[in-house]
Design a protein around this motif. Structure first.
Motif, PDB file in Angstrom:
ATOM      1  N   VAL A   1      46.603  12.566 -10.535  1.00 48.40           N
ATOM      2  CA  VAL A   1      46.082  13.696 -11.292  1.00 48.40           C
ATOM      3  C   VAL A   1      46.380  13.485 -12.773  1.00 48.40           C
ATOM      4  CG1 VAL A   1      48.126  15.192 -11.072  1.00 48.40           C
ATOM      5  CG2 VAL A   1      45.873  16.217 -11.366  1.00 48.40           C
ATOM      6  N   SER A   2      45.355  13.673 -13.599  1.00 55.93           N
ATOM      7  CA  SER A   2      45.559  13.542 -15.041  1.00 55.93           C
ATOM      8  C   SER A   2      46.193  14.819 -15.578  1.00 55.93           C
ATOM      9  CB  SER A   2      44.221  13.291 -15.745  1.00 55.93           C
ATOM     10  OG  SER A   2      43.407  14.441 -15.656  1.00 55.93           O
ATOM     11  N   GLN A   3      46.778  14.724 -16.754  1.00 58.13           N
ATOM     12  CA  GLN A   3      47.382  15.895 -17.383  1.00 58.13           C
ATOM     13  C   GLN A   3      46.326  16.975 -17.596  1.00 58.13           C
ATOM     14  OE1 GLN A   3      49.586  15.067 -20.945  1.00 58.13           O
ATOM     15  NE2 GLN A   3      49.985  17.206 -21.369  1.00 58.13           N
ATOM     16  N   LYS A   4      45.143  16.564 -18.041  1.00 57.64           N
ATOM     17  CA  LYS A   4      44.057  17.517 -18.283  1.00 57.64           C
ATOM     18  C   LYS A   4      43.653  18.222 -16.985  1.00 57.64           C
ATOM     19  CE  LYS A   4      39.254  17.813 -19.680  1.00 57.64           C
ATOM     20  NZ  LYS A   4      38.032  17.093 -19.969  1.00 57.64           N
ATOM     21  N   MET A   5      43.508  17.461 -15.908  1.00 57.18           N
ATOM     22  CA  MET A   5      43.069  18.045 -14.640  1.00 57.18           C
ATOM     23  C   MET A   5      44.129  18.968 -14.056  1.00 57.18           C
ATOM     24  SD  MET A   5      40.208  17.750 -13.315  1.00 57.18           S
ATOM     25  CE  MET A   5      39.877  19.142 -12.304  1.00 57.18           C
ATOM     26  N   LEU A   6      45.399  18.585 -14.170  1.00 52.21           N
ATOM     27  CA  LEU A   6      46.476  19.427 -13.662  1.00 52.21           C
ATOM     28  C   LEU A   6      46.551  20.733 -14.463  1.00 52.21           C
ATOM     29  CD1 LEU A   6      48.755  19.910 -11.691  1.00 52.21           C
ATOM     30  CD2 LEU A   6      50.260  18.563 -13.187  1.00 52.21           C
ATOM     31  N   THR A   7      46.426  20.629 -15.772  1.00 50.58           N
ATOM     32  CA  THR A   7      46.429  21.820 -16.625  1.00 50.58           C
ATOM     33  C   THR A   7      45.280  22.749 -16.258  1.00 50.58           C
ATOM     34  OG1 THR A   7      47.450  20.615 -18.452  1.00 50.58           O
ATOM     35  CG2 THR A   7      46.263  22.636 -19.016  1.00 50.58           C
ATOM     36  N   GLN A   8      44.100  22.188 -16.118  1.00 48.67           N
ATOM     37  CA  GLN A   8      42.915  22.977 -15.779  1.00 48.67           C
ATOM     38  C   GLN A   8      43.076  23.628 -14.397  1.00 48.67           C
ATOM     39  OE1 GLN A   8      39.390  20.549 -15.700  1.00 48.67           O
ATOM     40  NE2 GLN A   8      38.028  22.291 -15.894  1.00 48.67           N
ATOM     41  N   THR A   9      43.586  22.884 -13.439  1.00 48.15           N
ATOM     42  CA  THR A   9      43.781  23.409 -12.085  1.00 48.15           C
ATOM     43  C   THR A   9      44.779  24.553 -12.087  1.00 48.15           C
ATOM     44  OG1 THR A   9      43.247  21.256 -11.117  1.00 48.15           O
ATOM     45  CG2 THR A   9      44.480  22.796  -9.734  1.00 48.15           C
ATOM     46  N   LEU A  10      45.902  24.372 -12.776  1.00 55.51           N
ATOM     47  CA  LEU A  10      46.913  25.433 -12.829  1.00 55.51           C
ATOM     48  C   LEU A  10      46.384  26.681 -13.527  1.00 55.51           C
ATOM     49  CD1 LEU A  10      50.026  23.220 -13.562  1.00 55.51           C
ATOM     50  CD2 LEU A  10      49.687  24.658 -11.531  1.00 55.51           C
ATOM     51  N   ARG A  11      45.618  26.507 -14.593  1.00 53.46           N
ATOM     52  CA  ARG A  11      45.039  27.662 -15.288  1.00 53.46           C
ATOM     53  C   ARG A  11      44.071  28.421 -14.386  1.00 53.46           C
ATOM     54  NH1 ARG A  11      43.926  24.984 -21.189  1.00 53.46           N
ATOM     55  NH2 ARG A  11      46.080  25.104 -21.917  1.00 53.46           N
ATOM     56  N   ASN A  12      43.235  27.679 -13.666  1.00 46.35           N
ATOM     57  CA  ASN A  12      42.287  28.323 -12.753  1.00 46.35           C
ATOM     58  C   ASN A  12      43.014  29.065 -11.630  1.00 46.35           C
ATOM     59  OD1 ASN A  12      39.975  27.518 -14.119  1.00 46.35           O
ATOM     60  ND2 ASN A  12      39.799  25.615 -12.960  1.00 46.35           N
ATOM     61  N   LEU A  13      44.062  28.460 -11.098  1.00 48.16           N
ATOM     62  CA  LEU A  13      44.819  29.109 -10.029  1.00 48.16           C
ATOM     63  C   LEU A  13      45.547  30.350 -10.540  1.00 48.16           C
ATOM     64  CD1 LEU A  13      46.208  25.979  -8.169  1.00 48.16           C
ATOM     65  CD2 LEU A  13      44.484  27.592  -7.346  1.00 48.16           C
ATOM     66  N   GLU A  14      46.028  30.273 -11.771  1.00 48.88           N
ATOM     67  CA  GLU A  14      46.676  31.439 -12.365  1.00 48.88           C
ATOM     68  C   GLU A  14      45.644  32.548 -12.591  1.00 48.88           C
ATOM     69  OE1 GLU A  14      49.536  32.643 -16.152  1.00 48.88           O
ATOM     70  OE2 GLU A  14      48.514  30.706 -16.171  1.00 48.88           O
ATOM     71  N   ARG A  15      44.488  32.179 -13.073  1.00 47.81           N
ATOM     72  CA  ARG A  15      43.411  33.150 -13.310  1.00 47.81           C
ATOM     73  C   ARG A  15      42.996  33.836 -12.013  1.00 47.81           C
ATOM     74  NH1 ARG A  15      37.334  32.454 -14.006  1.00 47.81           N
ATOM     75  NH2 ARG A  15      36.734  34.310 -15.159  1.00 47.81           N
ATOM     76  N   ASP A  16      42.971  33.080 -10.926  1.00 50.12           N
ATOM     77  CA  ASP A  16      42.575  33.631  -9.623  1.00 50.12           C
ATOM     78  C   ASP A  16      43.701  34.408  -8.943  1.00 50.12           C
ATOM     79  OD1 ASP A  16      40.062  32.541  -9.913  1.00 50.12           O
ATOM     80  OD2 ASP A  16      40.443  30.824  -8.609  1.00 50.12           O
ATOM     81  N   GLY A  17      44.887  34.396  -9.536  1.00 45.92           N
ATOM     82  CA  GLY A  17      45.999  35.149  -8.973  1.00 45.92           C
ATOM     83  C   GLY A  17      46.728  34.436  -7.853  1.00 45.92           C
ATOM     84  N   LEU A  18      46.530  33.125  -7.727  1.00 46.89           N
ATOM     85  CA  LEU A  18      47.181  32.355  -6.666  1.00 46.89           C
ATOM     86  C   LEU A  18      48.498  31.730  -7.122  1.00 46.89           C
ATOM     87  CD1 LEU A  18      43.992  30.599  -5.267  1.00 46.89           C
ATOM     88  CD2 LEU A  18      45.184  32.571  -4.303  1.00 46.89           C
TER      89      LEU A  18
END
Length: 131
Positions: free
Chosen positions: A62-79
């Protein structure tokens, strides 16, 4: 004005969220949780809160960009929750929310299934490719 029974109202509500329909909002959730990085992040956080660098080391590829994006999306979704501790250097921990924990058994079951059936999948692919 027609009166509907409680059973009819429940049936209408259920039909409003039919993932087979293109406009169903549940499809957005299915799109999110079917992402490989999402399932790996959620699985990793199932072991408890972790820092970004811990997740990056644990999830190979996982790239830093992809991990950051994934974590932001999961945070946004409340997971996933993000907790910042004001230290030097700044400490940021990620953890599953109760909603994320409710999804964890499904994600772990899919991960476990994939790990235990990969040999059969490879054999099927090889047989298919030989035809």
């Amino acid at each position: 004005m027609t009166t509907r029974t409680a059973a009819q109202q429940r049936a209408e509500t259920r039909s409003a969220f039919d993932a087979y329909l293109a406009e169903c909002p549940a499809r957005q959730v299915l799109d999110r949780i079917s992402d490989k990085w999402v399932s790996l992040v959620l699985s990793a956080l199932g072991d408890g809160p972790q820092r970004f660098s811990d997740l990056a080391r644990r999830i190979a590829g996982v790239s830093q960009k992809m991990l950051t994006q994934t974590l932001r999306n999961l945070e946004r979704d409340g997971l996933v929750s993000r907790e910042v501790t004001p230290t030097v250097p700044l400490r940021v921990d990620y953890a599953l929310t109760p909603l994320g924990e409710s999804l964890l058994p499904v994600v772990l079951a899919a991960k476990d299934w994939a790990e235990s059936h990969i040999d059969q999948i490879h054999a099927s692919r090889a047989a298919y490719d030989e035809r």
